[in-house]
Scaffold this motif. Structure first.
Motif, PDB file in Angstrom:
ATOM      1  N   GLU A 127       0.825  -1.205   0.000  1.00  0.00           N
ATOM      2  CA  GLU A 127       0.000   0.000   0.000  1.00  0.00           C
ATOM      3  C   GLU A 127       0.860   1.256   0.000  1.00  0.00           C
ATOM      4  OE1 GLU A 127      -3.470   2.459   0.174  1.00  0.00           O
ATOM      5  OE2 GLU A 127      -2.903   0.519  -0.660  1.00  0.00           O
ATOM      6  N   ALA A 128       1.992   1.229   0.724  1.00  0.00           N
ATOM      7  CA  ALA A 128       2.891   2.388   0.739  1.00  0.00           C
ATOM      8  C   ALA A 128       3.452   2.654  -0.655  1.00  0.00           C
ATOM      9  CB  ALA A 128       4.026   2.156   1.738  1.00  0.00           C
ATOM     10  N   LEU A 129       3.815   1.600  -1.369  1.00  0.00           N
ATOM     11  CA  LEU A 129       4.310   1.768  -2.737  1.00  0.00           C
ATOM     12  C   LEU A 129       3.221   2.321  -3.652  1.00  0.00           C
ATOM     13  CD1 LEU A 129       6.421  -1.514  -3.084  1.00  0.00           C
ATOM     14  CD2 LEU A 129       7.306   0.827  -3.000  1.00  0.00           C
ATOM     15  N   ARG A 130       1.987   1.867  -3.427  1.00  0.00           N
ATOM     16  CA  ARG A 130       0.875   2.381  -4.229  1.00  0.00           C
ATOM     17  C   ARG A 130       0.685   3.877  -3.983  1.00  0.00           C
ATOM     18  NH1 ARG A 130      -4.415   3.744  -4.247  1.00  0.00           N
ATOM     19  NH2 ARG A 130      -4.532   3.660  -1.970  1.00  0.00           N
ATOM     20  N   LEU A 131       0.784   4.295  -2.723  1.00  0.00           N
ATOM     21  CA  LEU A 131       0.638   5.707  -2.394  1.00  0.00           C
ATOM     22  C   LEU A 131       1.778   6.535  -2.982  1.00  0.00           C
ATOM     23  CD1 LEU A 131      -0.528   5.453   1.323  1.00  0.00           C
ATOM     24  CD2 LEU A 131      -1.913   6.128  -0.642  1.00  0.00           C
ATOM     25  N   MET A 132       2.991   5.993  -2.950  1.00  0.00           N
ATOM     26  CA  MET A 132       4.129   6.708  -3.540  1.00  0.00           C
ATOM     27  C   MET A 132       3.940   6.876  -5.041  1.00  0.00           C
ATOM     28  SD  MET A 132       7.294   5.044  -1.334  1.00  0.00           S
ATOM     29  CE  MET A 132       8.601   5.980  -2.163  1.00  0.00           C
ATOM     30  N   ASP A 133       3.431   5.832  -5.679  1.00  0.00           N
ATOM     31  CA  ASP A 133       3.118   5.938  -7.112  1.00  0.00           C
ATOM     32  C   ASP A 133       2.015   6.969  -7.348  1.00  0.00           C
ATOM     33  OD1 ASP A 133       4.968   4.071  -8.055  1.00  0.00           O
ATOM     34  OD2 ASP A 133       3.598   2.382  -7.758  1.00  0.00           O
ATOM     35  N   MET A 134       1.003   6.969  -6.497  1.00  0.00           N
ATOM     36  CA  MET A 134      -0.140   7.867  -6.659  1.00  0.00           C
ATOM     37  C   MET A 134       0.283   9.333  -6.610  1.00  0.00           C
ATOM     38  SD  MET A 134      -3.585   8.253  -4.283  1.00  0.00           S
ATOM     39  CE  MET A 134      -4.253   6.668  -4.783  1.00  0.00           C
ATOM     40  N   VAL A 135       1.237   9.660  -5.733  1.00  0.00           N
ATOM     41  CA  VAL A 135       1.663  11.059  -5.602  1.00  0.00           C
ATOM     42  C   VAL A 135       2.815  11.404  -6.535  1.00  0.00           C
ATOM     43  CG1 VAL A 135       0.847  11.190  -3.225  1.00  0.00           C
ATOM     44  CG2 VAL A 135       3.245  10.588  -3.672  1.00  0.00           C
ATOM     45  N   GLY A 136       3.221  10.458  -7.386  1.00  0.00           N
ATOM     46  CA  GLY A 136       4.189  10.777  -8.431  1.00  0.00           C
ATOM     47  C   GLY A 136       5.642  10.643  -8.052  1.00  0.00           C
ATOM     48  N   ILE A 137       5.971   9.738  -7.117  1.00  0.00           N
ATOM     49  CA  ILE A 137       7.370   9.470  -6.797  1.00  0.00           C
ATOM     50  C   ILE A 137       7.904   8.455  -7.808  1.00  0.00           C
ATOM     51  CG2 ILE A 137       8.980   8.540  -5.080  1.00  0.00           C
ATOM     52  CD1 ILE A 137       7.809  11.221  -4.307  1.00  0.00           C
ATOM     53  N   PRO A 138       8.882   8.826  -8.640  1.00  0.00           N
ATOM     54  CA  PRO A 138       9.392   7.889  -9.645  1.00  0.00           C
ATOM     55  C   PRO A 138      10.187   6.751  -9.016  1.00  0.00           C
ATOM     56  CG  PRO A 138      10.690   9.915  -9.647  1.00  0.00           C
ATOM     57  CD  PRO A 138       9.542  10.148  -8.715  1.00  0.00           C
ATOM     58  N   ASP A 139      10.078   5.575  -9.608  1.00  0.00           N
ATOM     59  CA  ASP A 139      10.831   4.409  -9.162  1.00  0.00           C
ATOM     60  C   ASP A 139      10.637   4.164  -7.669  1.00  0.00           C
ATOM     61  OD1 ASP A 139      12.457   2.230  -9.360  1.00  0.00           O
ATOM     62  OD2 ASP A 139      14.326   3.352  -9.617  1.00  0.00           O
ATOM     63  N   ALA A 140       9.357   4.112  -7.253  1.00  0.00           N
ATOM     64  CA  ALA A 140       9.031   4.041  -5.830  1.00  0.00           C
ATOM     65  C   ALA A 140       9.628   2.810  -5.150  1.00  0.00           C
ATOM     66  CB  ALA A 140       7.515   4.044  -5.657  1.00  0.00           C
ATOM     67  N   ARG A 141       9.642   1.667  -5.839  1.00  0.00           N
ATOM     68  CA  ARG A 141      10.136   0.441  -5.211  1.00  0.00           C
ATOM     69  C   ARG A 141      11.608   0.581  -4.818  1.00  0.00           C
ATOM     70  NH1 ARG A 141       7.807  -4.328  -4.869  1.00  0.00           N
ATOM     71  NH2 ARG A 141       6.167  -3.602  -6.289  1.00  0.00           N
ATOM     72  N   ARG A 142      12.412   1.193  -5.673  1.00  0.00           N
ATOM     73  CA  ARG A 142      13.835   1.346  -5.368  1.00  0.00           C
ATOM     74  C   ARG A 142      14.055   2.403  -4.283  1.00  0.00           C
ATOM     75  NH1 ARG A 142      17.782   4.793  -6.582  1.00  0.00           N
ATOM     76  NH2 ARG A 142      16.450   6.001  -7.996  1.00  0.00           N
ATOM     77  N   ARG A 143      13.202   3.420  -4.247  1.00  0.00           N
ATOM     78  CA  ARG A 143      13.423   4.541  -3.337  1.00  0.00           C
ATOM     79  C   ARG A 143      12.694   4.377  -2.003  1.00  0.00           C
ATOM     80  NH1 ARG A 143      12.842   9.990  -6.656  1.00  0.00           N
ATOM     81  NH2 ARG A 143      14.572  10.602  -5.323  1.00  0.00           N
ATOM     82  N   PHE A 144      12.008   3.281  -1.842  1.00  0.00           N
ATOM     83  CA  PHE A 144      11.251   2.996  -0.629  1.00  0.00           C
ATOM     84  C   PHE A 144      12.133   3.058   0.620  1.00  0.00           C
ATOM     85  CE2 PHE A 144       9.342   0.001   2.424  1.00  0.00           C
ATOM     86  CZ  PHE A 144       8.026   0.436   2.460  1.00  0.00           C
ATOM     87  N   ASP A 145      13.386   2.617   0.503  1.00  0.00           N
ATOM     88  CA  ASP A 145      14.278   2.536   1.663  1.00  0.00           C
ATOM     89  C   ASP A 145      15.269   3.694   1.744  1.00  0.00           C
ATOM     90  OD1 ASP A 145      13.257   0.129   2.790  1.00  0.00           O
ATOM     91  OD2 ASP A 145      14.276  -1.013   1.226  1.00  0.00           O
ATOM     92  N   LEU A 146      15.004   4.784   1.016  1.00  0.00           N
ATOM     93  CA  LEU A 146      15.877   5.945   1.101  1.00  0.00           C
ATOM     94  C   LEU A 146      15.459   6.850   2.266  1.00  0.00           C
ATOM     95  CD1 LEU A 146      16.266   6.986  -2.665  1.00  0.00           C
ATOM     96  CD2 LEU A 146      17.699   5.451  -1.285  1.00  0.00           C
ATOM     97  N   PHE A 147      16.382   7.747   2.665  1.00  0.00           N
ATOM     98  CA  PHE A 147      16.105   8.703   3.736  1.00  0.00           C
ATOM     99  C   PHE A 147      15.573  10.008   3.134  1.00  0.00           C
ATOM    100  CE2 PHE A 147      19.239   5.840   5.608  1.00  0.00           C
ATOM    101  CZ  PHE A 147      18.688   5.612   6.863  1.00  0.00           C
ATOM    102  N   PRO A 148      14.899  10.840   3.937  1.00  0.00           N
ATOM    103  CA  PRO A 148      14.318  12.080   3.404  1.00  0.00           C
ATOM    104  C   PRO A 148      15.308  12.977   2.679  1.00  0.00           C
ATOM    105  CG  PRO A 148      13.393  11.640   5.560  1.00  0.00           C
ATOM    106  CD  PRO A 148      14.478  10.608   5.332  1.00  0.00           C
ATOM    107  N   HIS A 149      16.573  13.032   3.146  1.00  0.00           N
ATOM    108  CA  HIS A 149      17.522  13.948   2.512  1.00  0.00           C
ATOM    109  C   HIS A 149      17.899  13.510   1.097  1.00  0.00           C
ATOM    110  CE1 HIS A 149      20.460  10.926   4.011  1.00  0.00           C
ATOM    111  NE2 HIS A 149      21.174  11.313   2.960  1.00  0.00           N
ATOM    112  N   GLU A 150      17.521  12.299   0.718  1.00  0.00           N
ATOM    113  CA  GLU A 150      17.835  11.795  -0.612  1.00  0.00           C
ATOM    114  C   GLU A 150      16.734  12.126  -1.630  1.00  0.00           C
ATOM    115  OE1 GLU A 150      20.295   7.890  -0.375  1.00  0.00           O
ATOM    116  OE2 GLU A 150      18.872   7.808   1.315  1.00  0.00           O
ATOM    117  N   PHE A 151      15.747  12.913  -1.189  1.00  0.00           N
ATOM    118  CA  PHE A 151      14.665  13.365  -2.071  1.00  0.00           C
ATOM    119  C   PHE A 151      14.732  14.881  -2.197  1.00  0.00           C
ATOM    120  CE2 PHE A 151      13.276   9.342  -0.380  1.00  0.00           C
ATOM    121  CZ  PHE A 151      12.568   8.735  -1.411  1.00  0.00           C
ATOM    122  N   SER A 152      14.243  15.399  -3.325  1.00  0.00           N
ATOM    123  CA  SER A 152      14.172  16.849  -3.504  1.00  0.00           C
ATOM    124  C   SER A 152      13.058  17.426  -2.631  1.00  0.00           C
ATOM    125  CB  SER A 152      13.896  17.185  -4.966  1.00  0.00           C
ATOM    126  OG  SER A 152      12.582  16.777  -5.323  1.00  0.00           O
ATOM    127  N   GLY A 153      13.011  18.773  -2.537  1.00  0.00           N
ATOM    128  CA  GLY A 153      11.976  19.413  -1.743  1.00  0.00           C
ATOM    129  C   GLY A 153      10.582  19.096  -2.244  1.00  0.00           C
TER     130      GLY A 153
END
Length: 332
Positions: A127-153
């Protein structure tokens, strides 16, 4: 059950004896989008922080906040915990202050899913991956385990929206969600909010000083000044012909790219200190249309013939007040 999802009645807030909200009345219907606009310090955010029980302990709150007819003011903390996230979710303008910097993004979203929807393990991850896809996070499966500082604002703001959606809320309160973003990313976040409302049917309260953004997202708008609502109405009518001098001033201060070049007309002065509010209309010291009555009499929010509500003795386009009670006649 009331026809409104949320009802605020005579909501007042004070800190250390200083009143900062002066009786806010506001209804949110299911599925609608409402804008709250005004300068910093006018009470937009405090209204919803109070409604959700998120103000510090020194705050004194009175009035009524109801969701589906259930009163929240004066209730224990557990009553708010049942509402926050699951019924009403709130996102803020600076996602870096809301995301935990030492926890991976996937864990933060799955924690919200476990709390509000009792999803755990692989079901929560899916469900978390589905939500990440829904809000437009690219490559959600790979980025699921990243920290907040590894994403843009902009991506962090999208992740905050995903966390808000984890509780499947009836209402999303977006508090200046685009302020810290550049123009292109702002437009993307606004488009996302519009699309999510269309897809999920949730109501939206959009808090902003950006009238252009509000016009894109909202159907109805409330203009706040010095802890009071001074004008409210349907977005088209209010934007086409603002009646309160403060609302008119907000529009005059917007730079325009079309038509002839013109000098911006600023609203002189600043929002008054809540400890030293003027005797009459709080906007009178900054209003070029103010008359003596404005400086001594505080107008109530009144229903107008065109369907809007207005708190002004001398609306834009009128030489005299829309309604002058007998007590005012000698002062006009």
């Amino acid at each position: 059950m009331t026809s409104n999802l949320v009802e605020l009645r005579d909501l007042k807030v004070s800190f250390d004896g200083v009143q900062v909200l002066h009786g806010i009345d506001l209804d949110v219907k299911r599925g609608e989008a409402i804008g709250l606009v005004g300068e910093s310090g006018c009470g937009k955010s405090v209204t919803w922080l109070a409604a959700l029980g998120l103000l510090p302990g020194k705050a004194r709150i009175s009035g009524s906040v109801q969701i589906d007819g259930r009163e929240l003011v004066g209730q224990p903390r557990s009553a708010f915990e049942a509402v926050r996230g699951g019924r009403i979710a709130m996102i803020f303008q600076d996602p870096s202050s809301s995301l935990n910097p030492v926890l991976r993004i996937g864990r933060q979203i799955t924690e919200a899913l476990a709390l509000h929807r009792n999803l755990k393990g692989e079901a929560a991850r899916t469900e978390a991956l589905r939500l990440m896809d829904m809000v437009g996070i690219p490559d959600a499966r790979r980025r699921f385990d990243l920290f907040p500082h590894e994403f843009s604002g902009g991506q962090c703001q999208r992740l905050m929206i995903a966390m808000a959606l984890a509780g499947d809320p009836d209402l999303l309160v977006a508090d200046e969600p685009t302020t810290a973003l550049d123009a292109t990313i702002q437009a993307q976040i606004l488009d996302l909010l519009i699309a999510l409302r269309r897809e999920t049917g949730m109501a939206t309260v959009f808090i902003s000083h950006d009238l252009g953004a509000v016009s894109q997202v909202c159907e109805r708008v409330l203009v706040m000044y010095a802890g009071r609502v001074v004008e409210q109405g349907e977005i088209g009518a209010l934007f086409d012909a603002p009646r309160h001098p403060y609302t008119r001033g907000l529009f005059d201060a917007i730079p325009r790219l079309d038509g002839e070049r013109r000098r911006l007309i600023p609203i002189h002065g600043t929002v008054p200190d809540p400890r030293r509010l003027p005797e009459g209309c709080a906007f009178a010291p900054r209003c070029s249309s103010a008359i003596d009555a404005c400086r001594h009499l505080r107008p109530d929010l009144t229903d107008m013939a065109d369907g809007r509500r207005l708190a002004c003795l001398r609306p834009v386009g009128e030489a005299r007040p829309a309604a002058a009670p007998a007590v005012l006649e000698g002062a006009l």
